[in-house]
Structure formats: structure tokens, C-alpha cells
Design an enzyme around this catalytic site. Structure first.
Site, mmCIF file in Angstrom:
data_model
loop_
_atom_site.group_PDB
_atom_site.id
_atom_site.type_symbol
_atom_site.label_atom_id
_atom_site.label_comp_id
_atom_site.label_asym_id
_atom_site.label_seq_id
_atom_site.Cartn_x
_atom_site.Cartn_y
_atom_site.Cartn_z
ATOM 1 N N GLY A 59 0.951 1.178 -0.487
ATOM 2 C CA GLY A 59 2.127 1.057 -1.345
ATOM 3 C C GLY A 59 2.335 2.253 -2.259
ATOM 4 N N VAL A 76 2.129 -5.727 -2.220
ATOM 5 C CA VAL A 76 0.935 -6.355 -1.654
ATOM 6 C C VAL A 76 0.467 -7.552 -2.502
ATOM 7 C CG1 VAL A 76 -1.522 -5.945 -1.135
ATOM 8 C CG2 VAL A 76 0.164 -4.198 -0.600
ATOM 9 N N THR A 135 4.660 -6.495 -7.185
ATOM 10 C CA THR A 135 5.695 -7.121 -6.338
ATOM 11 C C THR A 135 5.578 -6.762 -4.849
ATOM 12 O OG1 THR A 135 7.313 -5.339 -6.615
ATOM 13 C CG2 THR A 135 7.334 -7.107 -8.260
ATOM 14 N N ASP A 141 11.734 6.662 -4.436
ATOM 15 C CA ASP A 141 10.296 6.939 -4.495
ATOM 16 C C ASP A 141 9.917 7.493 -5.878
ATOM 17 O OD1 ASP A 141 7.734 7.921 -4.168
ATOM 18 O OD2 ASP A 141 8.213 9.167 -2.420
ATOM 19 N N ILE A 142 9.041 6.804 -6.554
ATOM 20 C CA ILE A 142 8.655 7.178 -7.922
ATOM 21 C C ILE A 142 8.034 8.588 -7.984
ATOM 22 C CG2 ILE A 142 6.310 6.173 -7.859
ATOM 23 C CD1 ILE A 142 6.885 5.073 -10.710
ATOM 24 N N ASP A 164 0.621 3.114 -4.796
ATOM 25 C CA ASP A 164 -0.673 3.749 -5.070
ATOM 26 C C ASP A 164 -0.946 4.857 -4.042
ATOM 27 O OD1 ASP A 164 -3.161 4.149 -6.199
ATOM 28 O OD2 ASP A 164 -4.038 2.256 -5.529
HETATM 29 N N1 AR6 Z 1 7.926 4.406 -5.223
HETATM 30 C C1 AR6 Z 1 8.347 3.329 -5.934
HETATM 31 N N2 AR6 Z 1 8.043 2.055 -5.605
HETATM 32 C C2 AR6 Z 1 7.294 1.878 -4.498
HETATM 33 C C3 AR6 Z 1 6.814 2.935 -3.702
HETATM 34 C C4 AR6 Z 1 7.166 4.259 -4.115
HETATM 35 N N3 AR6 Z 1 6.754 5.331 -3.443
HETATM 36 N N4 AR6 Z 1 6.096 2.425 -2.667
HETATM 37 C C5 AR6 Z 1 6.125 1.076 -2.802
HETATM 38 N N5 AR6 Z 1 6.862 0.746 -3.875
HETATM 39 P P1 AR6 Z 1 2.589 -2.215 -4.184
HETATM 40 P P2 AR6 Z 1 1.192 -4.136 -5.927
HETATM 41 C C6 AR6 Z 1 7.169 -0.584 -4.433
HETATM 42 O O1 AR6 Z 1 2.184 -2.973 -2.962
HETATM 43 O O2 AR6 Z 1 1.997 -5.265 -5.404
HETATM 44 C C7 AR6 Z 1 -1.977 -1.066 -3.306
HETATM 45 O O3 AR6 Z 1 -2.671 -1.028 -2.104
HETATM 46 C C8 AR6 Z 1 7.018 -1.774 -3.529
HETATM 47 O O4 AR6 Z 1 8.175 -1.957 -2.742
HETATM 48 O O5 AR6 Z 1 2.522 -0.748 -4.153
HETATM 49 O O6 AR6 Z 1 0.965 -4.023 -7.403
HETATM 50 C C9 AR6 Z 1 -2.905 -0.931 -4.509
HETATM 51 O O7 AR6 Z 1 -3.985 -0.086 -4.251
HETATM 52 C C10 AR6 Z 1 6.821 -2.894 -4.537
HETATM 53 O O8 AR6 Z 1 8.084 -3.360 -5.016
HETATM 54 O O9 AR6 Z 1 1.714 -2.679 -5.479
HETATM 55 C C11 AR6 Z 1 -3.333 -2.345 -4.733
HETATM 56 O O10 AR6 Z 1 -4.407 -2.712 -3.887
HETATM 57 C C12 AR6 Z 1 6.111 -2.215 -5.699
HETATM 58 O O11 AR6 Z 1 6.231 -0.816 -5.476
HETATM 59 C C13 AR6 Z 1 -2.129 -3.156 -4.381
HETATM 60 O O12 AR6 Z 1 -1.390 -2.355 -3.469
HETATM 61 C C14 AR6 Z 1 4.635 -2.568 -5.817
HETATM 62 O O13 AR6 Z 1 4.068 -2.686 -4.536
HETATM 63 C C15 AR6 Z 1 -1.251 -3.405 -5.585
HETATM 64 O O14 AR6 Z 1 -0.211 -4.255 -5.210
#
Ligand code: AR6
Length: 175
Positions: free
Chosen positions: A31, A119, A117, A8-9, A33
Site C-alpha cells: 500500500g 489492508v 482504510t 499518490d501521496i 507504505d
Molecule cells: N498514496 C496515497 N494513498 C495510497 C497510496 C499512495 N501511494 N497507496 C495506497 N493508498 P494501506 P493501512 C491508500 O493498505 O490500511 C501496509 O502493508 C489506500 O487506497 O496502505 O493503514 C503497511 O505496511 C488506502 O485508502 O494502509 C501495513 O502493514 C490507504 O492508502 C498495512 O498496509 C491506506 O491503505 C497498513 O494498512
């Protein structure tokens, strides 16, 4: 220097800036965010409201609320539509701008997620290659940023980024 971390970042305790995978509204989401906004607290959303959104391929910076870092850099990656709508350049661009913002704000270490990667559906292997190349080039340009700490949320993503990083290093050393 690029390093890879599993988990978790928001648990990063070394980076002065944490990059968020945001959406153009910059008002939070799921995610990474969602995790960043939960960990940072309501002050972050308040700061984001004043930013007026952000185009895909761009990034904006705020404080970091309760996070250990000083800043959150909200980078907006592309939604994957199959690769023919400029996704590669938009993904590289948001990383380049994130590193440039970190440099402009005196951050020496930044933490980054695998933007787009989740949503947004960008295939992991392609994203790993584009993201690592973009960050590597940005670090070469902004030499005050000494470390880019990529956080991969699961083992599959970690393995894919590890292989891509190894491949990039082998190519660099001419082997
Ligand atoms: N720490 C590190 N990586 C993470 C974490 C975490 N806590 N949680 C998820 N990931 P995403 P996107 C990874 O969906 O594709 C949001 O709703 C996850 O497994 O967070 O850029 C925003 O508000 C994946 O590999 O971002 C936007 O609407 C990566 O982070 C939309 O999602 C990115 O997944 C952005 O979509």
C-alpha cells in the site's frame, strides 16, 4: 486548514512531512507504505530499523530519503475488527500524534493518507469522519502546522472524504 488531493501521496511537493500508514514493525509493507519506501529509497528503511517498532495509535518520525519532504512520520493505525476494539480512538490517536510530531519538528505543511482504510480494513466513511475530526482538532492545538493535505488514492475515497469534510464544516458553522 485541511485540503484534499486525489492521487499518490509521494508526488506531494509542498508538504515538509509525509505521514505513512505503517505497521508496528516499521520495516515497510504494501500500500502507501510500500510506495513511500520505494520513492524514498533504502535510507528510509535503514532509519526505520533503528526505531524498534511502534504501537498502534502511535507515530515515529524519520528523515525522508529521496522524497521532496524533509520527514516521514510513520503512524500505525488500528486493524479493523468491527469497531469494538478501540479502533476509533486508535485511529484518532495516530493522527493526533502525527500532527504533534510535525509541529515539534517545525513542519508547517503535512501530507496524510487515509490510514487503516486499505489492508487494515477500516470502513472508509467512518474513517473519513474520525480522521478529519482528529486532524482538525490537532491543527487547532498545534497552530504552527498550517495545512494538512489529505491524499486520497481513488475517486471513491476522495468523494467520501469530500462529503465528510463538508459535513464537518457545516456542523462547525452551526448550519
Ligand atoms: N498514496 C496515497 N494513498 C495510497 C497510496 C499512495 N501511494 N497507496 C495506497 N493508498 P494501506 P493501512 C491508500 O493498505 O490500511 C501496509 O502493508 C489506500 O487506497 O496502505 O493503514 C503497511 O505496511 C488506502 O485508502 O494502509 C501495513 O502493514 C490507504 O492508502 C498495512 O498496509 C491506506 O491503505 C497498513 O494498512
Amino acid at each position: 486548514m485541511i485540503t484534499l488531493h486525489l492521487g499518490d501521496i509521494t508526488t506531494d511537493r509542498e508538504a515538509e512531512a509525509i505521514v505513512n500508514a505503517a505497521n508496528p514493525g516499521l520495516l515497510g509493507g504494501g500500500g502507501v507504505d510500500g510506495a513511500i519506501h520505494r520513492a524514498a529509497g533504502p535510507l528510509l528503511l535503514e532509519e526505520c530499523r533503528a526505531l524498534g517498532g511502534c504501537e498502534p495509535g502511535h507515530a515515529k518520525i524519520t528523515g525522508a530519503g529521496r522524497l521532496a519532504a524533509k520527514h516521514v512520520i510513520h503512524a500505525v493505525g488500528p486493524v479493523w475488527h468491527g469497531g469494538g476494539r478501540g479502533e476509533r480512538e486508535l485511529l484518532a490517536s495516530c493522527y493526533r500524534r502525527a500532527v504533534a510530531l510535525a509541529a515539534a519538528h517545525g513542519c508547517h505543511r503535512i501530507a496524510l493518507p487515509a490510514i487503516s482504510t486499505g489492508v487494515y480494513g477500516y470502513p472508509l466513511e467512518q474513517a473519513a469522519h474520525v480522521s478529519l475530526e482528529a486532524v482538525d482538532a490537532a491543527l487547532a492545538e498545534h497552530t504552527t502546522v498550517a495545512q494538512a493535505r489529505f491524499w486520497l488514492f481513488d475517486e471513491t475515497a476522495f468523494e467520501i472524504f469530500s462529503s465528510a469534510l463538508e459535513r464537518m464544516r457545516r456542523q462547525r458553522s452551526g448550519r
